[in-house]
Motif scaffolding. Structure first.
Motif, PDB file in Angstrom:
ATOM      1  N   GLU A  40       0.816  -1.213   0.000  1.00 54.64           N
ATOM      2  CA  GLU A  40       0.000   0.000   0.000  1.00 54.64           C
ATOM      3  C   GLU A  40       0.849   1.263   0.000  1.00 54.64           C
ATOM      4  O   GLU A  40       0.417   2.305  -0.496  1.00 54.64           O
ATOM      5  CB  GLU A  40      -0.943  -0.034   1.210  1.00 54.64           C
ATOM      6  CG  GLU A  40      -2.003  -1.130   1.075  1.00 54.64           C
ATOM      7  CD  GLU A  40      -2.826  -1.336   2.326  1.00 54.64           C
ATOM      8  OE1 GLU A  40      -2.409  -0.823   3.399  1.00 54.64           O
ATOM      9  OE2 GLU A  40      -3.871  -2.006   2.251  1.00 54.64           O
ATOM     10  N   LYS A  41       2.064   1.173   0.544  1.00 55.35           N
ATOM     11  CA  LYS A  41       2.974   2.317   0.452  1.00 55.35           C
ATOM     12  C   LYS A  41       3.496   2.460  -0.974  1.00 55.35           C
ATOM     13  O   LYS A  41       3.590   3.560  -1.513  1.00 55.35           O
ATOM     14  CB  LYS A  41       4.155   2.155   1.414  1.00 55.35           C
ATOM     15  CG  LYS A  41       5.120   3.345   1.344  1.00 55.35           C
ATOM     16  CD  LYS A  41       6.378   3.134   2.167  1.00 55.35           C
ATOM     17  CE  LYS A  41       7.326   4.334   1.980  1.00 55.35           C
ATOM     18  NZ  LYS A  41       8.622   4.143   2.656  1.00 55.35           N
ATOM     19  N   ALA A  42       3.829   1.335  -1.590  1.00 53.64           N
ATOM     20  CA  ALA A  42       4.361   1.362  -2.954  1.00 53.64           C
ATOM     21  C   ALA A  42       3.308   1.817  -3.956  1.00 53.64           C
ATOM     22  O   ALA A  42       3.605   2.576  -4.887  1.00 53.64           O
ATOM     23  CB  ALA A  42       4.888  -0.024  -3.332  1.00 53.64           C
ATOM     24  N   VAL A  96      10.874  -3.002 -10.740  1.00 55.73           N
ATOM     25  CA  VAL A  96      10.510  -1.670 -11.235  1.00 55.73           C
ATOM     26  C   VAL A  96      10.546  -0.618 -10.126  1.00 55.73           C
ATOM     27  O   VAL A  96      10.265   0.555 -10.365  1.00 55.73           O
ATOM     28  CB  VAL A  96       9.125  -1.693 -11.907  1.00 55.73           C
ATOM     29  CG1 VAL A  96       9.139  -2.577 -13.147  1.00 55.73           C
ATOM     30  CG2 VAL A  96       8.036  -2.156 -10.932  1.00 55.73           C
ATOM     31  N   GLY A  97      10.899  -1.033  -8.930  1.00 59.22           N
ATOM     32  CA  GLY A  97      10.985  -0.078  -7.834  1.00 59.22           C
ATOM     33  C   GLY A  97      11.318  -0.785  -6.534  1.00 59.22           C
ATOM     34  O   GLY A  97      11.387  -2.017  -6.470  1.00 59.22           O
ATOM     35  N   GLU A  98      11.548   0.005  -5.508  1.00 57.65           N
ATOM     36  CA  GLU A  98      11.791  -0.528  -4.172  1.00 57.65           C
ATOM     37  C   GLU A  98      11.039   0.328  -3.168  1.00 57.65           C
ATOM     38  O   GLU A  98      10.730   1.497  -3.432  1.00 57.65           O
ATOM     39  CB  GLU A  98      13.289  -0.544  -3.842  1.00 57.65           C
ATOM     40  CG  GLU A  98      13.911   0.834  -3.739  1.00 57.65           C
ATOM     41  CD  GLU A  98      15.361   0.814  -3.260  1.00 57.65           C
ATOM     42  OE1 GLU A  98      15.940  -0.273  -3.092  1.00 57.65           O
ATOM     43  OE2 GLU A  98      15.908   1.916  -3.041  1.00 57.65           O
ATOM     44  N   VAL A  99      10.740  -0.256  -2.034  1.00 57.37           N
ATOM     45  CA  VAL A  99      10.079   0.483  -0.962  1.00 57.37           C
ATOM     46  C   VAL A  99      10.643  -0.021   0.369  1.00 57.37           C
ATOM     47  O   VAL A  99      10.841  -1.220   0.553  1.00 57.37           O
ATOM     48  CB  VAL A  99       8.543   0.332  -1.030  1.00 57.37           C
ATOM     49  CG1 VAL A  99       8.115  -1.117  -0.884  1.00 57.37           C
ATOM     50  CG2 VAL A  99       7.854   1.202  -0.007  1.00 57.37           C
ATOM     51  N   LYS A 100      10.934   0.912   1.261  1.00 59.90           N
ATOM     52  CA  LYS A 100      11.475   0.561   2.573  1.00 59.90           C
ATOM     53  C   LYS A 100      10.414   0.830   3.630  1.00 59.90           C
ATOM     54  O   LYS A 100       9.757   1.869   3.613  1.00 59.90           O
ATOM     55  CB  LYS A 100      12.745   1.363   2.861  1.00 59.90           C
ATOM     56  CG  LYS A 100      13.882   1.049   1.898  1.00 59.90           C
ATOM     57  CD  LYS A 100      15.064   1.981   2.118  1.00 59.90           C
ATOM     58  CE  LYS A 100      16.160   1.713   1.086  1.00 59.90           C
ATOM     59  NZ  LYS A 100      17.264   2.698   1.186  1.00 59.90           N
TER      60      LYS A 100
END
Length: 309
Positions: A40-42, A96-100
């Motif tokens: 949900e953050k991404a 295609v992306g990263e989220v911490k």
């Protein structure tokens, strides 16, 4: 919109999905899992789709059941999630992306249950390890489950009075549990990095910081890994991670030195570096690496997550 009574397994993936404008994002676990929060953050306002195993999340993207997957790859305390490194190679998805995500563990129990009533606590093995000092002080025995939120769900559905769960505050709200204690992790710097996966790669840019992830293998020999890493150092490209994994289904190989008689494993090397594939220096580095790598694949070139939640 699809309704999911529980996490999807590989054998339960539907053949099609109903039309809708919301992005469908797979994650591993049940509702209230940290992976759901990462999804949900991404992808804000997405339809988060639970899967029972990492494999099922990969397959859901490949079979067009969902649009994306958000899966953990490393934790600042527990280290790498090796299973997902292996699955990245086995499947053809692109990063295609990263989220911490900052992980904040809570001690949960049914309403009316006090800390002194508890005899044991359930959670994922990593979560239990991350709260070891706190749980030891409380004198609680520990039992492992597949997921933190699954532990909370089990405690709630079985109305257990002597058992708590280590999970998120979100899981407490979803399953109607009481939060006995917040931030029970031993180290406040507990961060998990998740990868955003899709069927097609994104076009890399240079307008903001990018990271590129690759996997390669090398012939055995003195200084070969040094040479491989030097292609980045020569071009002032910073490496942020290197991980080695045994090359599966490969027999032990004998050393070239006939007098030695030793055998060794073949390894794959996963490397993240700070550069976009749109940059000439990154292209030149991989061109150089190809000269002596026996295998090379770009897993993705994507924007760096500079935020923290």
């Amino acid at each position: 919109m699809l309704c999911y009574s529980g996490p999807l397994s590989s054998t339960q993936l539907p053949n099609s999905v109903s039309a809708g404008s919301r992005l469908r994002v797979a994650y591993q676990g049940v509702r209230g899992a940290y992976s759901e929060a990462a999804a949900e953050k991404a992808y804000p306002n997405c339809e988060a789709v639970p899967c029972d195993q990492f494999d099922a999340a990969f397959e859901a993207v490949e079979k067009w059941i969902v649009d994306r997957a958000v899966l953990p790859i490393e934790n600042s305390l527990g280290g790498s999630i090796h299973r997902n490194y292996d699955l990245l190679l086995r499947h053809s998805l692109h990063i295609v992306g990263e989220v911490k995500l900052a992980v904040r563990h809570c001690l949960l129990a049914n309403h009316g249950v006090r800390v002194e009533d508890l005899q044991r606590v359930l959670s994922h093995p990593q979560a239990l390890a991350q709260c070891e000092n706190t749980l030891t002080k409380l004198g609680l025995s520990r039992e492992a489950t597949d997921d933190t939120a699954l532990a909370a769900k089990y405690v709630a559905f079985n109305k257990l009075k002597d058992t708590g769960a280590v999970a998120s505050s979100s899981a407490a709200k979803i399953y109607g549990l009481n939060i006995l204690a917040e931030d029970v992790q031993d180290d406040c710097d507990n961060v998990t990095r998740f990868l955003m996966l899709a069927r097609e790669p994104i076009i890399p840019g240079v307008e903001k910081p990018f990271k590129t992830s690759i996997v390669f293998s090398l012939e055995e020999g003195p200084g070969v890994l040094f040479k491989a890493l030097a292609v980045f150092a020569l071009r002032q490209i910073n490496l942020t991670k290197i991980e080695s994994r045994p090359l599966r289904n490969q027999p032990l190989r004998a050393s070239d030195d006939s007098n030695n008689g030793s055998k060794y494993f073949d390894y794959l090397f996963y490397v993240d570096f700070e550069a976009s594939m749109a940059e000439e220096r990154a292209q030149n580095a991989l061109r150089h690496l190809k000269e002596f790598a026996t295998f090379l694949r770009v897993l993705g070139s994507y924007p760096v997550d500079t935020t923290m939640l």
